[in-house]
Each structure stands twice: as structure tokens, then as C-alpha cells.
Design an enzyme around this catalytic site. Structure first.
Site, PDB file in Angstrom:
ATOM      1  N   LYS A 118       0.838  -1.204   0.000  1.00 49.94           N
ATOM      2  CA  LYS A 118       0.000   0.000   0.000  1.00 49.94           C
ATOM      3  C   LYS A 118       0.870   1.251   0.000  1.00 49.94           C
ATOM      4  CE  LYS A 118      -2.255   3.477   2.072  1.00 49.94           C
ATOM      5  NZ  LYS A 118      -1.760   4.527   2.982  1.00 49.94           N
ATOM      6  N   ASP A 171      -6.079   0.524   0.594  1.00 52.00           N
ATOM      7  CA  ASP A 171      -6.178   0.888   2.001  1.00 52.00           C
ATOM      8  C   ASP A 171      -7.524   0.403   2.528  1.00 52.00           C
ATOM      9  OD1 ASP A 171      -8.116   2.522   1.056  1.00 52.00           O
ATOM     10  OD2 ASP A 171      -7.197   4.386   1.643  1.00 52.00           O
TER      11      ASP A 171
END
Length: 218
Positions: free
Chosen positions: A127, A146
Site C-alpha cells: 500500500k 487501504d
DNA sequence: CTCCCGATAT
DNA sequence: ATATCAGGAG
């Protein structure tokens, strides 16, 4: 075969993108930074924490810490004190210092431009790496997943996976590549404003006609 | 799986 | 009181 199911999701994701681009024409990264290192630090701090609080902290942090060496040589307690409001401050301070040490010793004090190199930094997973690569260097290798991207992708029926990496792989199959960078911010913005974790506002949702979870989720 | 951690919404 | 927030490591 799976082709038709994928085709359905591909079509849905195009409509989702089209609607969200109209809803949030300015959707983009909200973290404040002025160079790749600052973006890396801000993104590492953003775990389980709003962008607003990260920006509040980095305003002071970035005055004092300007290079990878600054973080590598940081006094841990001082660094902890500076970033405390972002939560997980001991782990984050430790990761920042250790990651900076790797930057200095292995990457010439620069933030690397390769995914596999970024993933060597403590506190950096896909991420964070995706955010840094896309926004600092314009290198789009994947989709940053996320908590918002995960939740909305599942509610919208774009994936049935639970694991972030598996969700990213699913999304990469159905999201047009030119949107790999942007879709994160479109979904994040919608997740924050409308499709909230606790009480999604389906009544006000521009995607409700497309959404298999609309009105069923509460 | 748990832990890291404080702030805020419900 | 509890869930959640721009996650990641052990």
C-alpha cells in the site's frame, strides 16, 4: 466461464470510476509533502490515522528532519514525541529510523524507484509503496489498497477477497491501467464522505444503482 | 492470529 | 463501551 463474470465487474468498475470522477473531480493525495522522502514518511505515518492529523504532525517534523540521515540518526524519543498524535508512535518511529538506515546504507539516501526495493524498508508494504511510487515518481505498478479501497471494493462487488494483496490483484484485472493510480483516491474520498465504515449513507450515494450492497448495508 | 496507539464517531 | 481511522510486522 469466468470471462462473463469478469466482464460484468469490468463494466461495473468503469461506471463506478465515471460516476466518482464526476462526484470528486479533485480527488487526489491529501498528504502534504515536497519530495519523495517526505511522501514516504507521511505515508508511513498515515497507518490507522487520518491525513489531517498526519499533516499536522509533518508540518513540524519536516522542519527538523530533512534527509534520510536525519531520520537515521534521530533520537528515538524525540522522534516519538513529534509523531505521537498519529498513533502507533513507537512502532512508527522505530520503522522510520530503521527504514532511513536502509535508505542511507543501501540506496544512497534516496527513496528507491523500484517496488522490490521499497518493500525492503521496515514499515513499508505494498500500500505504502504504491502510494510513493505513483505520487513521487509517476510509476504505477499496482493499486494502493487501504481500508477504504478494501471496504468499497467489497461492497461494490468488485472483489470477494479479504486479503489486501488479493484485492489488489483482483482490481488490477478489472480496473483500466490508466486509473490504477487515481481509483485509490476516488474510492477513498467516497469512503470518507458517503460509504463510511459504520453508517454508509446509501440514500445519498451516487453509486447506489450500481451497488449490490445498497440499502442492505447499514 | 495479535500487537502497536491515540483520537473521534456512534 | 466499542468500532474505526491513508497499515504493517511478528
Amino acid at each position: 466461464m469466468t470471462g462473463s463474470a469478469k466482464g460484468g465487474r469490468e463494466d461495473r468498475v468503469r461506471r463506478v470510476i465515471s460516476v466518482l470522477e464526476r462526484e470528486y473531480p479533485d480527488a487526489k493525495i491529501a498528504l502534504n509533502y515536497s519530495n519523495p522522502l517526505e511522501l514516504l514518511v507521511a505515508t508511513m505515518l498515515s497507518a490507522q490515522c487520518t491525513d489531517e492529523r498526519v499533516n499536522r504532525v509533518t508540518k513540524e517534523l519536516f522542519k527538523k528532519y530533512r534527509t534520510a540521515e536525519d531520520y537515521a540518526n534521530a533520537d528515538l524519543s524525540e522522534l516519538e514525541a513529534l509523531i505521537r498524535p498519529t498513533g502507533f508512535y513507537r512502532a512508527k518511529a522505530r520503522n522510520l529510523k530503521r527504514a532511513a538506515k536502509v535508505l542511507v546504507e543501501k540506496f544512497g539516501s534516496k527513496v528507491p524507484k523500484r517496488m522490490e526495493d521499497l518493500l525492503e524498508l521496515p514499515g513499508v508494504a505494498r500500500k505504502t509503496a504504491n502510494i510513493v511510487l505513483a505520487n513521487a515518481y509517476g510509476i504505477v505498478e499496482g493499486i494502493a489498497v487501504d481500508t477504504h479501497v478494501r471496504r468499497l471494493s467489497r461492497r461494490l462487488g468488485l472483489t470477494k477477497e479479504e486479503d489486501q494483496d488479493a484485492i489488489e490483484r483482483d482490481l488490477m484485472k478489472i480496473v483500466p491501467r490508466e486509473y490504477w493510480g487515481k481509483i485509490t483516491y476516488l474510492l477513498m474520498e467516497h469512503g470518507r464522505r458517503v460509504c463510511k465504515a459504520r453508517k454508509p449513507d446509501c440514500g445519498a450515494c451516487a453509486l447506489r444503482e450500481l451497488c449490490p450492497s445498497a440499502f442492505k448495508a447499514k
